[in-house]
Design a protein around this motif. Structure first.
Motif, PDB file in Angstrom:
ATOM      1  N   LYS A  77       0.837  -1.204   0.000  1.00 20.31           N
ATOM      2  CA  LYS A  77       0.000   0.000   0.000  1.00 20.31           C
ATOM      3  C   LYS A  77       0.876   1.260   0.000  1.00 20.31           C
ATOM      4  O   LYS A  77       0.610   2.214  -0.744  1.00 20.31           O
ATOM      5  CB  LYS A  77      -0.913  -0.013   1.227  1.00 20.31           C
ATOM      6  N   ALA A  78       1.919   1.251   0.824  1.00 17.21           N
ATOM      7  CA  ALA A  78       2.816   2.412   0.890  1.00 17.21           C
ATOM      8  C   ALA A  78       3.496   2.660  -0.453  1.00 17.21           C
ATOM      9  O   ALA A  78       3.575   3.801  -0.934  1.00 17.21           O
ATOM     10  CB  ALA A  78       3.855   2.206   1.988  1.00 17.21           C
ATOM     11  N   ILE A  79       3.981   1.592  -1.071  1.00 20.33           N
ATOM     12  CA  ILE A  79       4.651   1.711  -2.376  1.00 20.33           C
ATOM     13  C   ILE A  79       3.690   2.277  -3.416  1.00 20.33           C
ATOM     14  O   ILE A  79       4.036   3.168  -4.208  1.00 20.33           O
ATOM     15  CB  ILE A  79       5.206   0.348  -2.832  1.00 20.33           C
ATOM     16  N   MET A  80       2.451   1.741  -3.416  1.00 21.34           N
ATOM     17  CA  MET A  80       1.462   2.199  -4.391  1.00 21.34           C
ATOM     18  C   MET A  80       1.088   3.669  -4.172  1.00 21.34           C
ATOM     19  O   MET A  80       0.641   4.358  -5.096  1.00 21.34           O
ATOM     20  CB  MET A  80       0.200   1.326  -4.311  1.00 21.34           C
ATOM     21  N   GLU A  81       1.268   4.144  -2.939  1.00 20.47           N
ATOM     22  CA  GLU A  81       0.969   5.546  -2.629  1.00 20.47           C
ATOM     23  C   GLU A  81       2.179   6.451  -2.863  1.00 20.47           C
ATOM     24  O   GLU A  81       2.122   7.651  -2.567  1.00 20.47           O
ATOM     25  CB  GLU A  81       0.482   5.665  -1.186  1.00 20.47           C
ATOM     26  N   PRO A 141      10.739   2.923  -1.798  1.00 17.67           N
ATOM     27  CA  PRO A 141      10.815   1.534  -1.354  1.00 17.67           C
ATOM     28  C   PRO A 141      11.752   1.326  -0.172  1.00 17.67           C
ATOM     29  O   PRO A 141      11.473   0.506   0.712  1.00 17.67           O
ATOM     30  CB  PRO A 141      11.292   0.769  -2.595  1.00 17.67           C
ATOM     31  N   GLN A 142      12.863   2.070  -0.136  1.00 18.06           N
ATOM     32  CA  GLN A 142      13.767   1.922   0.996  1.00 18.06           C
ATOM     33  C   GLN A 142      13.130   2.455   2.283  1.00 18.06           C
ATOM     34  O   GLN A 142      13.269   1.857   3.362  1.00 18.06           O
ATOM     35  CB  GLN A 142      15.086   2.634   0.725  1.00 18.06           C
ATOM     36  N   GLU A 143      12.400   3.560   2.163  1.00 21.26           N
ATOM     37  CA  GLU A 143      11.687   4.091   3.329  1.00 21.26           C
ATOM     38  C   GLU A 143      10.631   3.104   3.819  1.00 21.26           C
ATOM     39  O   GLU A 143      10.442   2.918   5.025  1.00 21.26           O
ATOM     40  CB  GLU A 143      11.033   5.427   2.976  1.00 21.26           C
ATOM     41  N   ALA A 144       9.940   2.498   2.875  1.00 22.48           N
ATOM     42  CA  ALA A 144       8.910   1.515   3.239  1.00 22.48           C
ATOM     43  C   ALA A 144       9.534   0.321   3.959  1.00 22.48           C
ATOM     44  O   ALA A 144       9.002  -0.165   4.968  1.00 22.48           O
ATOM     45  CB  ALA A 144       8.167   1.047   1.996  1.00 22.48           C
ATOM     46  N   TYR A 145      10.680  -0.128   3.456  1.00 16.38           N
ATOM     47  CA  TYR A 145      11.368  -1.243   4.114  1.00 16.38           C
ATOM     48  C   TYR A 145      11.799  -0.871   5.527  1.00 16.38           C
ATOM     49  O   TYR A 145      11.601  -1.630   6.479  1.00 16.38           O
ATOM     50  CB  TYR A 145      12.583  -1.672   3.292  1.00 16.38           C
TER      51      TYR A 145
END
Length: 218
Positions: A200-204, A208-212
């Protein structure tokens, strides 16, 4: 052997990659069967408690005795289990049309074999879940007998016991030791929830590194 259908159904909603990741994190990274054991139907997933079978090839076996032995094998597996067979043979088919229909009728969840299968189109059509290494029309008559029911087996260096659990899909087959299965299922379900948050975060538009770094999963 204890059968927990709820646990089997929950595990079947997972996928092999997530189960593997959890097992690796728990110190068990070597629980996958050889990657040449493939599903007849790549769209089917299979999970449940294992019932083990082993066997041997001998061209001098009496045909009648081999069929008696084979039909005995079909009657022994507990309802709700997944049969995993180490045939110690790579020349014959160790599952076929009528046998699959019989196991399905008896409530067996599926069959995994370090060997062969025949009548594969029929088995796929009836929806019985089979994972095998190869196809061949050659059957077991006069050549193969089961001799170990519920006894430990080894496939590709993985030790498998009746009562362990298995999760199999198009990516591979993962065996879960029986004393770890409830924890593995819980942790895998948590992984799936976290992956949904990352997705969901990536799609928004989140990096990607922040999401990880935020969720600790990718």
């Amino acid at each position: 052997m204890s059968i927990n259908d709820d646990l089997s159904n929950r595990l079947e909603k997972c996928y092999s990659g997530a189960v593997y990741d959890v097992l690796r994190a728990m110190g068990c990274p070597n629980q996958t069967l050889p990657n040449n054991i493939r599903p007849l139907d790549v769209d089917k997933k299979l999970a449940g408690p294992v019932y083990t079978v082993s066997g041997k090839y001998d061209a001098s076996f009496d045909p009648h005795e081999t069929l008696l032995n084979w039909t005995g094998l079909l009657s022994k597996a507990p309802k709700g289990s997944v049969v995993i067979c180490q045939p110690n043979d790579d020349t014959l088919s160790h599952m076929g049309e009528l046998s699959s229909e019989t196991l399905q009728l008896r409530g067996i969840r599926g069959y995994i074999v370090d060997g062969g299968c025949r009548d594969s189109a029929f088995i796929k059509d009836i929806g019985f879940k089979v994972f095998c290494k190869y196809y061949t029309p050659v059957d077991v008559v006069g050549r193969w007998m089961a001799y170990g029911y519920g006894e430990p087996i080894s496939i590709g260096g993985v030790q498998i016991h009746s009562g362990d659990y298995v999760m199999a899909d198009r990516d591979g087959v993962v065996v879960i030791p029986r004393d770890m299965v409830e924890e593995v299922v819980l942790k895998t379900e948590e992984v799936l929830k976290t992956e949904s948050l990352v997705r969901k975060a990536i799609m928004e538009g989140v990096d990607p590194q922040e999401a990880y770094l935020k969720y600790g999963k990718f």
